[in-house]
Scaffold this motif. Structure first.
Motif, short mmCIF file in Angstrom:
data_model
loop_
_atom_site.label_atom_id
_atom_site.label_comp_id
_atom_site.label_asym_id
_atom_site.label_seq_id
_atom_site.Cartn_x
_atom_site.Cartn_y
_atom_site.Cartn_z
N GLY A 226 1.74 52.44 -43.46
CA GLY A 226 0.38 51.95 -43.34
C GLY A 226 -0.37 51.76 -44.65
O GLY A 226 -1.58 51.57 -44.64
N LYS A 227 0.35 51.78 -45.76
CA LYS A 227 -0.32 51.64 -47.05
C LYS A 227 -0.92 50.26 -47.23
O LYS A 227 -2.10 50.11 -47.56
CB LYS A 227 0.68 51.92 -48.18
N ILE B 11 -7.80 57.68 -41.03
CA ILE B 11 -7.66 58.31 -42.34
C ILE B 11 -9.03 58.46 -43.02
O ILE B 11 -9.94 57.68 -42.81
CB ILE B 11 -6.71 57.52 -43.27
N ASP B 12 -9.14 59.53 -43.80
CA ASP B 12 -10.33 59.79 -44.61
C ASP B 12 -9.93 59.64 -46.07
O ASP B 12 -8.89 60.14 -46.47
CB ASP B 12 -10.84 61.21 -44.38
N GLY C 84 0.79 56.32 -40.41
CA GLY C 84 -0.62 56.00 -40.27
C GLY C 84 -1.59 57.12 -40.60
O GLY C 84 -2.79 56.95 -40.53
N HIS C 85 -1.06 58.30 -40.94
CA HIS C 85 -1.93 59.40 -41.33
C HIS C 85 -1.73 59.70 -42.80
O HIS C 85 -0.67 59.45 -43.34
CB HIS C 85 -1.56 60.67 -40.54
N ILE C 86 -2.79 60.24 -43.41
CA ILE C 86 -2.59 60.79 -44.75
C ILE C 86 -2.25 62.25 -44.55
O ILE C 86 -3.07 63.03 -44.06
CB ILE C 86 -3.86 60.64 -45.61
N VAL C 87 -1.02 62.62 -44.89
CA VAL C 87 -0.61 63.99 -44.61
C VAL C 87 -0.82 64.90 -45.81
O VAL C 87 -0.93 66.11 -45.65
CB VAL C 87 0.86 64.04 -44.16
N LEU C 88 -0.88 64.33 -46.99
CA LEU C 88 -1.12 65.13 -48.18
C LEU C 88 -2.00 64.32 -49.12
O LEU C 88 -1.83 63.11 -49.22
CB LEU C 88 0.19 65.43 -48.92
N MET C 89 -2.92 65.02 -49.79
CA MET C 89 -3.72 64.28 -50.76
C MET C 89 -4.15 65.24 -51.84
O MET C 89 -4.55 66.37 -51.55
CB MET C 89 -4.94 63.65 -50.09
N GLY C 90 -4.07 64.82 -53.08
CA GLY C 90 -4.53 65.66 -54.17
C GLY C 90 -3.76 65.37 -55.44
O GLY C 90 -2.92 64.47 -55.48
#
Ligand SMILES: Nc1ncnc2c1ncn2[C@@H]1O[C@H](COP(=O)(O)OP(=O)(O)OP(=O)(O)O)[C@@H](O)[C@H]1O
Ligand SMILES: [Mg+2]
Lengths: 328, 320
Positions: free
Chosen positions: A54-55, A35-36, A223-229
């Motif tokens: 995964g938080k 993740i970024d 385990g992935h960030i699928v949306l961010m904003g």
């Protein structure tokens, strides 16, 4: 113990939390997978996602409480794996299941962690009193924690972060198990932290609360960030539009007129003289102008920001069946 | 990769808190009562028998520790049995207790390393035991003064102080074991049961099993049996096997230190020498040297078990 104050402050433009390709594997299973993350100072940032996404693992890596398998991470400019004490001195953490020493009082519990933080006696006493006051626990300060309700324990956990004068507050599901009023009070206190310029990182399943207090959110899945904003941005991405404007007005050919407003993607006629427009931006002024243009009379004009709930539900609906629960 | 900061930062804080917890805990009170009452019973019998025995004894005070008056075992034997119980009582929930109270992640989110937490807890429990043992020691000296009416000589005091130190190391072994099990098992009840099982095995079953095992490993030569003697090879094996138990190490060390006439802890002569009046007492230094290997064994056991729990705890997940 005492670093130079200059060392504690990262410049405002540099993110206080920065991660690239952050990964944590248990065995050969990546629980957090590349993740970024960039979180700015003073931001309230929400971590969302189904159970097991995964938080908590991400949060623990941030505090150096669990190993980072690969990728890089810096918190306030420090590497949590290599300089955990510097990170932990500046970051306050409220775990999802927070516990205290039941046989000790609220003050004694804070005194213990205060000592571990390295606060001198007088300073400690002052900060404890202030923190308990801010958390609304002054009256039960000398009661044993065994007698505390869930809400009081959560607030005591927050008092610990206040006492620490943390630059970043990491709260893992802080409002789970709280009644609506306690939740409100707790959110109010998080708001106070934000007002002080403290960066807040918050994981939660209560979407409406997250929407209310978070500047930006990230959606975790397997385990992935699928949306961010920010929520409106996500709405555009997921729902195709950010705003739902309802118009109640009389006027000939109004529906057609409304549909011509730039940015409007869809107009639905709910009943006679009632229309619902979906748009990429807040189109209320244009709608008002349209009503005036057809010489109609405007009765009601309301805008609904898209709810995070809708975004969340839609996102997981669109996935192939079972995908959303992949990691649960 | 070097870690920044000291691994012991915060250790004294943990130590002070844990010590206060132990000293004020009901659990500790019960353990202490148990030990004090049992010890008092043993001392009472010892004093009675020593007062009837009018013979001159240069080490009257030390006899208080070692004399056993059936059916009661000696004061030292009772401690050998009860010190492990005390150590287990203080250590079995050291780590899993923090997990179960859900305090671990909150405490480890403070600027300390895990080293400080584990070490602080270990030292606090050991100090608690040390305080209790010191109190018991004073009790023995005091009772000796009152009822036997002889002031202790400096050598007696020195020897009894060595007893105190070795007893603390002995407690250390059991404490590390209990803490190791508290790290391995998430449930405190399981950790307690397993510790107690090991304790019962080593104190009660092992002294019976070791000679039997020795018979298997080194079957005695029938010629010795004809003469009514033990085969030395078998006896050596039995002794060495027994020494795997910390209880045995403790008792041997105590025998050397508290019975100054003990000249050797060699497996062959041990039985013959116990309580025998052959020869003059050994000088203090030589008695200590005699007890030294056993003491080192206890210290080594403590360190090895502690290192195991340390490694395990470092790698453990903090979340519940
Ligand atoms: N010690 C462990 N060994 C193996 N897998 C683990 C371990 N701890 C956690 N996991 C796995 O890691 C995954 C992510 O867990 P994590 O606690 O980060 O999820 P989460 O997003 O916080 O979920 P929740 O909303 O339920 O709190 C889960 O699938 C979990 O099974
Ligand atoms: Mg979680």
């Amino acid at each position: 113990m005492s670093e130079q104050p200059t060392e504690t402050r990262t410049p405002p433009q540099v993110p206080v939390i920065h991660a690239r390709g952050l990964t944590r594997c248990y065995g050969d299973r990546a629980v957090v997978d590349g993740i970024d993350l960039d979180i700015a100072r003073g931001e309230v940032f929400g971590l969302l996602g189904p159970n097991g996404a995964g938080k908590t693992t991400t949060i623990l890596m941030m505090l150096g409480l669990t190993e980072i398998s690969s990728g890089e991470m810096s918190v306030l400019g420090f590497n949590p794996a290599r300089e955990p004490l510097k990170v932990k001195r500046r970051v306050g953490y409220l775990p999802d299941a927070v516990g205290f020493y039941d046989q000790l009082t609220a003050t004694e519990n804070l005194a213990y962690t205060g000592k571990l933080m390295g606060l001198a006696r007088a300073e400690r006493a002052r900060r404890i009193e202030q923190a308990l006051w801010r958390a609304g626990l002054t009256e039960v300060a000398s009661k044993r924690v065994a007698t505390f309700s869930r809400g009081m324990r959560q607030r005591l956990g927050l008092a610990e972060i206040i006492m620490k004068r943390a630059e970043i507050a990491v709260l893992d599901e802080p409002t789970s198990g709280l009644d609506p009023q306690a939740t409100q009070e707790f959110l109010g206190m998080i708001g106070e932290l934000k007002a002080e310029g403290i960066t807040v990182l918050l994981s939660s399943h209560m979407l409406d609360q997250v929407q209310r207090i978070c500047d930006r959110v990230s959606l975790f899945r397997a385990g992935h960030i699928v949306l961010m904003g920010a929520v409106p941005e996500l709405a555009v991405k997921v729902l195709g539009a950010g705003f739902v404007v309802e118009v109640e007005a009389e006027g000939l050919g109004l529906a057609r007129r409304l549909a011509m407003i730039p940015g409007v993607t869809h107009v639905e006629t709910l009943s006679v003289n009632r229309f619902r427009m979906t748009a990429e931006r807040d189109v209320r002024p244009d709608a008002a102008r349209a009503v005036v243009a057809v010489d109609g009379s405007l009765r009601r004009l309301s805008v609904d920001e898209p709810s995070l709930e809708a975004i969340y539900t839609r996102y997981f609906q669109d996935l192939p069946a079972g995908g959303a629960r992949h990691a649960a | 990769m070097r870690r920044e900061g000291s691994p012991f930062q915060g250790m004294s804080t943990v130590f002070v808190k844990e010590l206060a917890d132990h000293i004020s805990s009901v659990r500790m009170l019960m353990l202490q009562l148990l030990i004090v009452f049992t010890a008092l019973a043993a001392l009472y019998e010892a004093i009675n028998s020593l007062r009837q025995n009018t013979a001159e004894d240069p080490f009257l005070l030390l006899r208080l520790f070692t004399i056993d008056q059936a059916p009661l075992p000696s004061f030292v034997a009772i401690l050998g049995f009860l010190i492990p119980l005390m150590a287990i009582g203080l250590g079995f929930d050291a780590v899993n207790g923090e997990h179960n109270r859900r305090t671990l992640s909150r405490i480890l989110a403070q600027p300390i390393y895990r080293d400080a937490l584990l070490m602080g807890k270990f030292l606090a429990a050991l100090a608690t035991i040390g305080i209790s043992l010191a109190a018991l020691w004073l009790l023995v000296i005091g009772l000796g003064l009152i009822f036997l009416g002889v002031p202790p000589g400096s050598e007696e005091v020195a020897r009894s102080l060595v007893f105190l130190v070795v007893a603390i190391f002995y407690a250390g072994v059991w404490l590390s074991l209990a803490m190791l099990l508290s790290t391995v098992f998430r449930s405190a009840a399981t950790a307690a049961l397993v510790s107690l099982g090991i304790w019962l095995f080593l104190t009660i079953l092992w002294p019976m099993l070791a000679p039997a095992l020795a018979q298997v490993v080194a079957p005695p030569d029938p010629r010795y049996a004809l003469l009514g003697l033990n085969d030395p090879a078998t006896t050596v094996w039995a002794q060495e096997l027994l020494r795997l138990s910390p209880n045995d190490l403790f008792e041997e060390a105590m025998l050397a230190v508290l019975s100054p006439t003990t000249r050797s802890l060699g497996p062959v002569f041990l039985d013959q020498l116990r309580g025998a009046v052959i020869g003059a007492p050994l000088p203090f230094g030589e008695s200590v040297m005699l007890a030294w290997p056993q003491t080192v064994g206890l210290i080594a056991g403590t360190i090895i078990l502690f290192v195991f729990s340390y490694v395990l705890f470092q790698r453990q997940e903090v979340r519940a």
